[in-house]
Design an enzyme around this catalytic site. Structure first.
Site, PDB file in Angstrom:
ATOM      1  N   GLY B  18      -3.525 -22.350  66.808  1.00 40.62           N
ATOM      2  CA  GLY B  18      -2.327 -23.145  67.089  1.00 40.62           C
ATOM      3  C   GLY B  18      -1.290 -22.972  65.989  1.00 40.62           C
ATOM      4  CD  GLU B 100       1.147 -37.950  63.216  1.00 44.18           C
ATOM      5  OE1 GLU B 100       1.707 -37.123  62.475  1.00 44.18           O
ATOM      6  OE2 GLU B 100       1.505 -39.129  63.342  1.00 44.18           O
ATOM      7  CE1 TYR B 165       0.309 -34.943  50.806  1.00 47.08           C
ATOM      8  CE2 TYR B 165       2.511 -34.404  51.578  1.00 47.08           C
ATOM      9  CZ  TYR B 165       1.162 -34.512  51.809  1.00 47.08           C
ATOM     10  OH  TYR B 165       0.670 -34.151  53.028  1.00 47.08           O
ATOM     11  CD  GLU B 215      -0.957 -47.539  54.590  1.00 47.54           C
ATOM     12  OE1 GLU B 215      -0.284 -46.680  54.003  1.00 47.54           O
ATOM     13  OE2 GLU B 215      -1.177 -47.498  55.814  1.00 47.54           O
ATOM     14  CG  HIS B 254      -0.049 -45.232  58.260  1.00 48.08           C
ATOM     15  ND1 HIS B 254      -0.417 -45.254  56.940  1.00 48.08           N
ATOM     16  CD2 HIS B 254       0.309 -43.963  58.539  1.00 48.08           C
ATOM     17  CE1 HIS B 254      -0.266 -44.046  56.440  1.00 48.08           C
ATOM     18  NE2 HIS B 254       0.176 -43.250  57.379  1.00 48.08           N
TER      19      HIS B 254
END
Lengths: 390, 299, 390, 299
Positions: B18, B100, B165, B215, B254
């Site tokens: 892909g 996701e 990151y 989080e 999220h």
């Protein structure tokens, strides 16, 4: 996606669960017609319930009884005129009022800790489960459904026995509890809640009682909506803000807040962090906005339109950590968007990571204010919103 | 020397042909990851990645022919739960799922199969993991940019992508390297929790400090804190929690990031972490300073 | 319970699997009408297939092609006049003849060894799977379905890939293979076999081919029929012997054989052993008959009626090892049955275990010939059947 | 001294208040079996068996309150698969299911749950097991009549009910006692196979000879023979196979007893057993003689 009570009930009914009669009406006349039918069918009273996707509608006057068709129509007029927590009431559910012996709480939901489907039951129905959890945690009985086979009959029986169901009522409870999990699995629901699951008189049955799902709350997993076009069709676009809809259709996660600094970020965690740092620097964020991974110029332009549609936005902070997303692509999107936008708002742009250098060149050439660290970008944005220089 | 991924890794990439799979497989290989196989049904017998990697129809074929022990999944969401199950059933013991948007009920089923086979799933909706090395000798699985890393001895675990990151970059900029940097993903149902990641780091002799990036939403940070309070006393540990400014009841991107009533709040998570001896940063840029304050010194 | 091909196809069709058109006819005129419709719908030829629950109907002339309606009617006349392996053909299936590119074998069945649902696929469709197993065992590809989740998509894909399906055909194969397991689980089938699963031309699709379930064989688990009234309604009582039906309805396991010694035993293993010992003693058993555990007098009497309905029975051997079953109850049943029976056949009775002494007293008082060991009982029965004394 | 059942057994009877359950529970108790609990949903808090045994609503309650470690199930067929799953999930490690007529797909699911919990299921549709002792000191689970047994050292395993009684009676009549007599049931899907039973007997030091009672259908006898040929050389072993005279394609009562084409035939089973060193009887009455010929002598 949250379903309205009427649709949630319909989902349970299709799964063979006992849901009382009732119809949705959008006009007082239609509400009256349904009430007339229900009275003719033997209802002693009817209940008119506002169909809005927020809690607390009872306290807001959105749930009322009526003893005859005239009263039903008048009540519908009142409720259809309400706005509950900013949401105008556009539809009401008209249903026979139940003769409730007692109320049970029952729900099936996706549980992070056990990483499965958690069933919760409590003999204290009618109350919010959070309230029960705070007051008397031991009153909540739990079972984790089998990950592939759903709620096993013995688990459902165990739940029912522990909230006091026996005999015929226990059998009904087992059918309903296993049914809730079936609905959750087949409809990809995060949550299927029946509260109250009411015990009502049933002289025709041994034991003289039966269970009915009086109110239902269902939330569908957004990630699974694609394989449920029949549920997607239930989306209440009327009560969805046009800006929210554009964001959803573009694949942008957008939540409007009350502040003055518009934020455009890639990644949910980084977007939340950006809000935190704006707040910490003394500013107020106008939104949460995550353009997602690998966003291209057109998505960046759409995100800019969405942010600027909020008239409270006084400054914009763009924060991109390039990974899959290429910094130069975002910079080009910003330049393109600026050419199209109707009003000018000061902006500070921070692009690091993949192709950050190319992005910096484009931004400098385009005359954008830039920042290197996130802390610095937040401070500059706050200053800009307050009318200062970037 | 690292957790989950390292020189022992023999990777099969599911969905290698892909767009995403091909791009990131090339990045992983360039960083030094040993990619032994690709799987795309119907493409068995072909070769990929500049002819260096054999393609197979099924994961079980790939395992039998190449001894693959780790998988990285780039399969579209509708088939990703099934791809996870296929990897587990084929005997893959470490499975990364980058995809996701996997329906959460698919994950309930897939995770049960992973557990039944004694495998470890990381993700889904996660950036992957890197055990840094010099370019060409490190191991990187997933989509984390190689450029942010520095070899070292701080273990990083995070629920986010780009926020990770940001955090790692701030460490690298300060000359603080990483033993392994692990993104566990932000979905409600994930294969590896913070607590499980901490257990792995605790058992890794090359990890000398911990950075945890959490989080709002759920209680995974609190559960990890409770465990760390007992088992992680020997390691300097710092944390950052995103979402202090998030309002209640709104899902912050999220699927997992939502404050529901009294649960999932940043303040509670920060309190739990501090009670467990974590220094909690107000911005990712503060992490290097807090590491030093927590007693970490560069080797 | 075996389903006829037509019902098996219907079950697959309801599960959304690709099954070609076709209708059942019980008269040549009805067969003609269906053929006319199929020709009008574009069929080049139709196939007329005898609906009998035995294999080898093709070789017996029970499956024939027809090129027009006249021929279809004539063929139906012929096939409806056939008797295949003792079973008269009462119904035919009339379906369009398929233009077969190649044939695949696919089945889902309950597998004792793996204790799960075994999928078998082979590129050598059309042949019996036993034949393939004997000639080229490697040509059979196997997967064991997940015990709760059914056949997982990757398992179905693996089967399909290994018999050479690719692209669009592979997708169809996955849907069909997972569908077979779904049918097996939802209908409580021991066996769902599609043979041939035919590849036919489909110019409208990418790849130009599609799969259709040309013939289907389904066996339903008798233990689960109670929860499938819709399937029980498909029971072909016409082709069931009235004696077999009485046995089934009484809960007696009865299989008629060709010999002269009727056997009445409690327990399947002991009943088989009784047949073995009769055979070993030189006799021929007339039947297998297990009255089950805890049988009462009325069941014993029914068993006696069933045995005596077989005119070939020359002697009867009753062998009861009392456990749950009480020996005296059986003895009473035998005495009661003797009073009602139309013809007298010599009998030897052996009753041991629970209440054997009471049984012995009753039998002696009733003048029955008895035996103490099973070997002795078998020898006496063989002697009686040959016209000797017990 | 025995397998599966013995003095260590603490039995919970599921369905104790039913007709069959009550009758056989009394028989088991009279033989010496330690019955610690009964389970019937909605009857928790009552007492049964002449007031000696407490009743519970659920198996998990029974285990917690009484330390039950073994279950015997008399629940009707429609709920028996679920009862098996309930026992396994409650931590019961040895589960006997006497119920006959359980839908085979229910058993596929129930058995998977039993295995996931590391339990051993015997049956369904089986007579149970007896580890003989003097009346009042033996252990008997299920419906096998107590009267046929004699304490001893021959392990008996069988797919049938009354045929087992026949075989055991002939041994007892000859003065040959049993260590444990185990009926594994005649259904297509059963929890404990011949081979697994032989493994248990092989590990039991008190078992000095084996009697295996098989029948036509399936290949469980062949699989057991193949295992015995390697692992059971030290024990005298005899067998009987019912169904030599059975025609092909007709189901002989037991759902499992059917000769299908070339498989499941008595002749093949007998040949396999003889090749594995079993002496195979032509009638159950020959078992005592063959045991002696196989080298077995009474202790």
């Amino acid at each position: 996606m949250k379903l309205h009570e009427a649709e949630a009930r319909e989902l349970l009914r299709r799964a063979g669960l006992p849901v009382p009669d009732g119809e949705v009406a959008t006009t007082p006349a239609a509400a009256r017609a349904t009430a007339e039918r229900l009275f003719a069918d033997g209802a002693a009273q009817v209940v008119i319930k506002a169909q809005v996707l927020v809690g607390g509608r009872g306290k807001a006057g959105g749930v009322k009884l009526a003893a005859n068709a005239d009263e039903a129509e008048k009540t519908a007029v009142q409720i259809l005129a309400l706005t509950i927590k900013d949401l105008p009431v556009r539809r009401v559910l008209v249903a026979p009022a139940a003769d409730i012996v007692r109320e049970i709480y029952l729900s099936a939901l996706i549980d992070r800790s056990s990483r499965g489907i958690l069933l919760m039951a409590s003999a204290a129905g009618g109350m919010e489960i959070e309230e029960v959890a705070a007051k008397d945690p031991g009153a909540i009985i739990r079972e984790i459904a089998h990950p592939h086979a759903g709620l096993l009959p013995f688990q459902a029986r165990r739940l029912g026995l522990r909230i006091g169901a026996r005999g015929e009522l226990l059998k009904q409870f087992v059918a309903i509890a296993t049914g809730l999990v079936r609905v959750a699995r087949e409809s990809d629901a995060d949550l299927v809640e029946v509260n109250p699951l009411a015990v009502v008189p049933a002289p025709e049955l041994p034991g003289g009682e039966r269970l009915v799902c009086l109110d239902a709350k269902v939330t569908i997993d957004d990630s699974a909506l694609e394989r449920h076009p029949e549920l997607e069709a239930w989306r209440d676009e009327d009560s969805e803000d046009p800006i929210d809809r554009e964001a959803r259709e573009m694949g942008i996660a957008y939540i409007r807040l009350d502040g003055s600094i518009g934020c455009m970020v890639n990644g949910a965690g980084l977007a939340m962090t950006t809000l935190d740092l704006v707040t910490r620097a003394g500013g107020t964020p106008a939104n949460f906005l995550d353009i997602g991974g690998g966003a291209r110029a057109d998505k960046v332009a759409a995100a800019m339109r969405i942010i600027l549609a909020d008239k409270g936005v006084k400054a914009i902070l763009v924060n991109i950590f390039g990974g899959i997303t290429r910094g130069d692509e975002v910079a080009r999107g910003l330049i393109e968007a600026r050419g199209q936008q109707e009003r000018t708002v000061p902006m500070v742009v921070r692009i690091v990571g993949t192709n950050a250098r190319e992005a910096a060149d484009l931004l400098t050439a385009g005359g954008f204010a830039t920042a290197s660290s996130l802390d610095e970008a937040a401070e500059k944005a706050v200053a800009l919103a307050a009318g200062g220089a970037a | 020397m690292s957790i989950l991924v390292g020189p022992q890794t023999r990777l099969v990439v599911q969905g290698l042909t892909g767009r995403e799979g091909a791009f990131h497989a090339a990045q992983m290989a360039a960083y030094g990851t040993t990619i032994v196989a690709g799987v795309t049904p119907g493409r068995g017998g072909e070769r990929a990645l500049d002819d260096r990697v054999p393609m197979f129809d099924t994961v079980v074929d790939a395992v039998r022919e190449t001894g693959a022990n780790t998988s990285c999944i780039f399969v579209p969401a509708a088939g990703a739960g099934d791809a996870i199950a296929e990897a587990a059933e084929a005997g893959i013991k470490v499975i990364f799922c980058i995809t996701e948007g996997i329906p959460v009920h698919d994950m309930v089923g897939a995770l049960a199969i992973v557990r039944a086979h004694g495998a470890q799933l990381i993700g889904p909706n996660c950036p992957g993991a890197t055990s840094p090395g010099a370019i060409g000798s490190g191991t990187k699985i997933g989509i984390i940019p190689a450029s942010i890393h520095l070899p070292g001895d701080v273990g990083v675990v995070s629920r986010s992508g780009t926020l990770t990151y940001e955090a790692v970059q701030s460490m690298t900029d300060a000359g603080i390297g990483q033993s392994t940097c692990l993104g566990i993903g932000g979905d409600p149902i994930i294969g590896t929790t913070f607590r499980e990641a901490l257990e792995l780091f605790a058992a890794d002799t090359a990890t000398r400090a911990i950075v945890l990036i959490g989080e709002i939403g759920g209680s995974a940070e609190e559960e990890a804190a409770a465990w760390a309070a007992v088992h992680l006393k020997h390691l300097p540990r710092v944390a950052f929690i995103a979402g202090r400014a998030a309002p209640e009841g709104r899902r912050m991107g999220h699927a997992g990031a939502i404050v529901s009533g009294a649960s999932g709040r940043a303040a509670d998570k920060i309190a739990a972490l501090e009670a467990a001896g974590f220094k909690v940063a107000g911005s990712p840029t503060e992490l290097p300073r807090l590491l030093a304050e927590a007693g970490y010194t560069k080797a």
